[in-house]
Design a protein around this motif. Structure first.
Motif, mmCIF file in Angstrom:
data_model
loop_
_atom_site.group_PDB
_atom_site.id
_atom_site.type_symbol
_atom_site.label_atom_id
_atom_site.label_comp_id
_atom_site.label_asym_id
_atom_site.label_seq_id
_atom_site.Cartn_x
_atom_site.Cartn_y
_atom_site.Cartn_z
ATOM 1 N N ARG A 129 0.827 -1.217 0.000
ATOM 2 C CA ARG A 129 0.000 0.000 0.000
ATOM 3 C C ARG A 129 0.857 1.261 0.000
ATOM 4 N NH1 ARG A 129 -3.171 -3.078 3.688
ATOM 5 N NH2 ARG A 129 -2.486 -1.848 5.494
ATOM 6 N N LYS A 130 1.931 1.257 0.788
ATOM 7 C CA LYS A 130 2.768 2.443 0.901
ATOM 8 C C LYS A 130 3.448 2.797 -0.416
ATOM 9 C CE LYS A 130 3.857 1.976 5.837
ATOM 10 N NZ LYS A 130 3.455 3.321 6.274
ATOM 11 N N THR A 131 3.757 1.787 -1.214
ATOM 12 C CA THR A 131 4.452 2.037 -2.475
ATOM 13 C C THR A 131 3.482 2.195 -3.648
ATOM 14 O OG1 THR A 131 4.722 -0.355 -2.804
ATOM 15 C CG2 THR A 131 6.527 0.822 -1.724
ATOM 16 N N GLY A 132 2.193 2.144 -3.373
ATOM 17 C CA GLY A 132 1.201 2.318 -4.427
ATOM 18 C C GLY A 132 1.126 1.166 -5.402
ATOM 19 N N GLU A 133 1.583 -0.001 -4.976
ATOM 20 C CA GLU A 133 1.599 -1.174 -5.850
ATOM 21 C C GLU A 133 0.195 -1.738 -6.020
ATOM 22 O OE1 GLU A 133 2.539 -3.369 -8.480
ATOM 23 O OE2 GLU A 133 4.393 -2.640 -7.535
ATOM 24 N N GLU A 134 -0.210 -1.934 -7.274
ATOM 25 C CA GLU A 134 -1.540 -2.478 -7.555
ATOM 26 C C GLU A 134 -1.489 -3.923 -8.035
ATOM 27 O OE1 GLU A 134 -3.398 0.185 -10.291
ATOM 28 O OE2 GLU A 134 -3.626 1.800 -8.806
ATOM 29 N N ARG A 135 -0.291 -4.399 -8.380
ATOM 30 C CA ARG A 135 -0.177 -5.780 -8.849
ATOM 31 C C ARG A 135 -0.236 -6.755 -7.671
ATOM 32 N NH1 ARG A 135 5.354 -4.990 -12.052
ATOM 33 N NH2 ARG A 135 5.598 -3.555 -10.274
ATOM 34 N N THR A 136 -0.585 -7.993 -7.961
ATOM 35 C CA THR A 136 -0.527 -9.063 -6.965
ATOM 36 C C THR A 136 0.926 -9.476 -6.774
ATOM 37 O OG1 THR A 136 -2.733 -9.898 -7.513
ATOM 38 C CG2 THR A 136 -1.204 -11.440 -6.444
ATOM 39 N N VAL A 137 1.374 -9.543 -5.546
ATOM 40 C CA VAL A 137 2.749 -9.929 -5.248
ATOM 41 C C VAL A 137 2.834 -11.463 -5.204
ATOM 42 C CG1 VAL A 137 4.613 -9.842 -3.562
ATOM 43 C CG2 VAL A 137 3.227 -7.816 -3.993
ATOM 44 N N VAL A 138 3.678 -12.012 -6.058
ATOM 45 C CA VAL A 138 3.896 -13.459 -6.100
ATOM 46 C C VAL A 138 5.183 -13.759 -5.337
ATOM 47 C CG1 VAL A 138 4.270 -15.472 -7.557
ATOM 48 C CG2 VAL A 138 2.747 -13.634 -8.323
ATOM 49 N N ILE A 139 5.053 -14.424 -4.221
ATOM 50 C CA ILE A 139 6.189 -14.695 -3.340
ATOM 51 C C ILE A 139 6.776 -16.054 -3.709
ATOM 52 C CG2 ILE A 139 6.929 -14.953 -0.949
ATOM 53 C CD1 ILE A 139 4.274 -13.301 -0.312
ATOM 54 N N LEU A 140 8.027 -16.040 -4.160
ATOM 55 C CA LEU A 140 8.721 -17.266 -4.533
ATOM 56 C C LEU A 140 9.645 -17.669 -3.396
ATOM 57 C CD1 LEU A 140 9.700 -16.356 -8.214
ATOM 58 C CD2 LEU A 140 7.635 -17.520 -7.407
ATOM 59 N N VAL A 141 9.569 -18.926 -3.008
ATOM 60 C CA VAL A 141 10.330 -19.404 -1.850
ATOM 61 C C VAL A 141 11.063 -20.688 -2.211
ATOM 62 C CG1 VAL A 141 10.185 -20.254 0.527
ATOM 63 C CG2 VAL A 141 8.700 -18.384 -0.222
ATOM 64 N N ALA A 142 12.345 -20.734 -1.875
ATOM 65 C CA ALA A 142 13.103 -21.979 -1.892
ATOM 66 C C ALA A 142 13.282 -22.413 -0.442
ATOM 67 C CB ALA A 142 14.462 -21.779 -2.552
ATOM 68 N N THR A 143 13.069 -23.681 -0.155
ATOM 69 C CA THR A 143 13.142 -24.130 1.235
ATOM 70 C C THR A 143 13.910 -25.430 1.371
ATOM 71 O OG1 THR A 143 11.857 -24.654 3.237
ATOM 72 C CG2 THR A 143 10.934 -25.366 1.120
ATOM 73 N N SER A 144 14.651 -25.521 2.449
ATOM 74 C CA SER A 144 15.283 -26.783 2.825
ATOM 75 C C SER A 144 14.446 -27.489 3.879
ATOM 76 C CB SER A 144 16.704 -26.526 3.341
ATOM 77 O OG SER A 144 16.702 -25.559 4.365
ATOM 78 N N GLY A 145 13.225 -27.000 4.077
ATOM 79 C CA GLY A 145 12.308 -27.691 4.986
ATOM 80 C C GLY A 145 11.418 -26.782 5.797
ATOM 81 N N ASP A 146 12.008 -25.925 6.620
ATOM 82 C CA ASP A 146 11.222 -25.154 7.581
ATOM 83 C C ASP A 146 10.676 -23.845 7.027
ATOM 84 O OD1 ASP A 146 11.455 -27.040 9.581
ATOM 85 O OD2 ASP A 146 13.272 -26.151 10.420
ATOM 86 N N THR A 147 11.465 -23.156 6.195
ATOM 87 C CA THR A 147 11.001 -21.873 5.654
ATOM 88 C C THR A 147 9.711 -22.048 4.875
ATOM 89 O OG1 THR A 147 13.176 -20.829 5.554
ATOM 90 C CG2 THR A 147 11.534 -20.021 4.017
ATOM 91 N N GLY A 148 9.633 -23.112 4.080
ATOM 92 C CA GLY A 148 8.468 -23.315 3.232
ATOM 93 C C GLY A 148 7.173 -23.363 4.015
ATOM 94 N N LYS A 149 7.110 -24.197 5.011
ATOM 95 C CA LYS A 149 5.888 -24.326 5.803
ATOM 96 C C LYS A 149 5.583 -23.034 6.550
ATOM 97 C CE LYS A 149 2.365 -25.850 8.084
ATOM 98 N NZ LYS A 149 1.048 -25.980 7.423
#
Length: 497
Positions: A129-149
């Motif tokens: 909201r602060k940056t005026g972004e109107e697009r949907t943010v797609v969060i890409l994650v690589a995980t070795s186990g715990d970060t993903g969940k």
């Protein structure tokens, strides 16, 4: 407070812009333009505070384009009960007169990643909201186990976001796999890859760096971001628990205010221990940061020699979240130790990408060794550490924390240093119940839920409720892709509304 890139110090962005982007366009990592320092009076003021109050006081020093009220609301939403089992959030346990354990795994996914990934989903929508972004943010994650969940749980059904998590098909525990495969939420997806964590992490970074791909998804109304610790919004909340652990030691009488402390940290991608270094730069009286690696000991060799070399065998171990040969956050440390010389950092990172190795000058090597001690522990040593902690203290370690426990012991024997030491415990032992049972000489069943019950009966500890309920949840995600097909996997997922 503005932020610069480790590979371009002329680039300056606000906190909200950095949290939204995750990774700099030049491939570098965002770092604060300077480290705010806490005076002795400010440190003393933290002592009577709750964890939430400490978190607000520390994080708002970096989040200058967020109001105090916004930071406070984010913190209270992230660190609340029943999300966290303990009211002190990061619970500290005394083992002996010079050793404590800081339990960072009382959140909803029973891993230390909850400490940051309950906070980032509060910060990111505000940043959008602060940056005026109107697009949907797609969060890409690589995980070795715990970060993903932890990321999946934190961002589940958060408006304006979608998430795709990649994990190594054969590189996580059965419980970790189930936690991700059964994840609830309409905005999330999980894909296993034929490869290891480094392949997943390199693949995600490549997606961020692909400008043609960025333009393509932008036309569809999407913007890539990250929930890995390459995103400063992930790293920032981790600084807090170092200050909080110190305050708890002082409040309990285990440490006199102003005395120095060591932290022993099980380390893979270097984000957790880097947060301890940042806390030290802010004025926390840290003596040594003990960097504990498993058999994938690339960091141990780096701190001993000044040469980082990922050209070595990759091992799957009983501490899978540490099975990493490319420790991304080390770049942030190198940037500081090299006097913030972005040209040197670019040179080293280019060498790492092209040849898999780089060497730092002796001045940087000595600067690293002044603060950090690198040690490693193999599988047999991990099992011995679990057995020793249980027999000597009645305390149950998971295999990652056991590595830190073992390396901390090695450090003391080698140096004779009797400084009060806090072992940062990164996961509940129930996430790796089979490995823990085996180390304690008990039978390991083929069924993971039978092992959970056996470990609970043996130790008297309760099985975390979300873990106990896993067997009742349907498996939603079973896709597997080649490590070279991650772009296609993301595009296919985004086409599904």
């Amino acid at each position: 407070m503005e932020f610069i890139s480790t590979r371009d110090v002329t680039l300056r962005l606000s906190a909200s812009e950095v949290i939204k982007k995750g990774l700099s366009d030049d491939g570098g990592l965002f770092v604060p333009e300077c480290f705010p320092t806490l005076s002795s009076e400010q440190m003393r003021a933290l002592l009577p505070m709750s964890y939430q109050q400490r978190a607000t006081a520390i994080m708002e020093l970096y989040l200058s384009d967020y109001t105090h009220e916004e930071v406070e609301q984010c913190v209270n939403a992230a660190y609340s009960t029943p999300k966290f089992e303990t009211p002190d959030i990061a619970h500290t346990v005394k083992l002996d007169n010079i050793t404590s354990v800081c339990e960072l795994w009382h959140g909803p996914t029973s891993a230390f990643k909850d400490m940051a990934l309950q906070m980032l989903p509060q910060l990111l929508p505000l940043a959008i909201r602060k940056t005026g972004e109107e697009r949907t943010v797609v969060i890409l994650v690589a995980t070795s186990g715990d970060t993903g969940k932890a990321a999946l749980e934190g961002f589940r059904d958060v408006a304006g976001t979608r998430m795709v998590v990649f994990y190594p098909k054969d590189g996580v525990s059965d419980i970790q796999r189930l936690q991700m495969a059964t994840q609830q939420g309409e905005n999330v997806a999980v894909v296993a890859i034929d490869g290891n964590f480094d392949n997943a992490q390199s693949g995600v970074k490549a997606l961020f760096s692909d400008r043609e791909l960025a333009q393509r998804v932008a036309r569809d109304g999407y913007l890539f971001s990250s929930a890995n610790s390459i995103n400063f919004g992930r790293l920032l909340p981790q600084i807090v628990y170092y200050f909080s652990a110190y305050c708890d030691l002082v409040n309990s009488g285990r440490l006199a205010f102003g005395d120095r402390v060591n932290f022993a940290v099980p380390t893979g991608n270097f984000g957790n221990i880097l947060a301890g270094y940042y806390a030290m730069r802010m004025g926390l009286p840290v003596s040594r940061l003990i960097c504990a690696s498993n058999r994938n000991n690339v960091l141990t060799d780096f701190f001993a020699s000044g040469t980082y070399d990922r050209n070595r065998p990759f091992y799957l171990t009983e501490s899978p979240s540490m099975d990493i040969l490319i420790s991304s956050n080390l770049e942030r440390l190198l940037f500081e130790l090299a006097g913030r010389d972005d040209a040197l950092v670019r040179e080293w990172m280019s060498s790492l990408a092209e040849r898999g190795t780089y060497s730092v000058p002796e001045t940087v090597e000595r600067a690293a060794q002044t603060v950090f001690y690198g040690g490693c522990c193999d599988s047999a040593g991990t099992s011995r550490a679990i057995e020793r902690a249980y027999s000597q203290y009645g305390y149950t370690l998971d295999p990652h924390t056991a590595v830190a426990f073992a390396v901390a012991q090695d450090y003391r024997e080698e140096t004779g240093d009797s400084t009060q030491t806090v072992i940062m415990s990164t996961a509940s032992p129930f996430k790796f119940s089979g490995s823990v049972l085996s180390a304690l000489g008990r039978r390991v069943a083929a069924d993971e839920f039978e092992n959970l019950a056996a470990l609970s009966e043996l130790t008297g500890l309760h099985i975390p409720e979300p873990m106990a309920l896993l067997q009742k949840l349907p498996v939603r995600f079973s896709d597997v892709c080649d490590k070279g097909d991650m772009e296609r996997a993301v595009l296919d997922i985004l086409q599904k509304k």
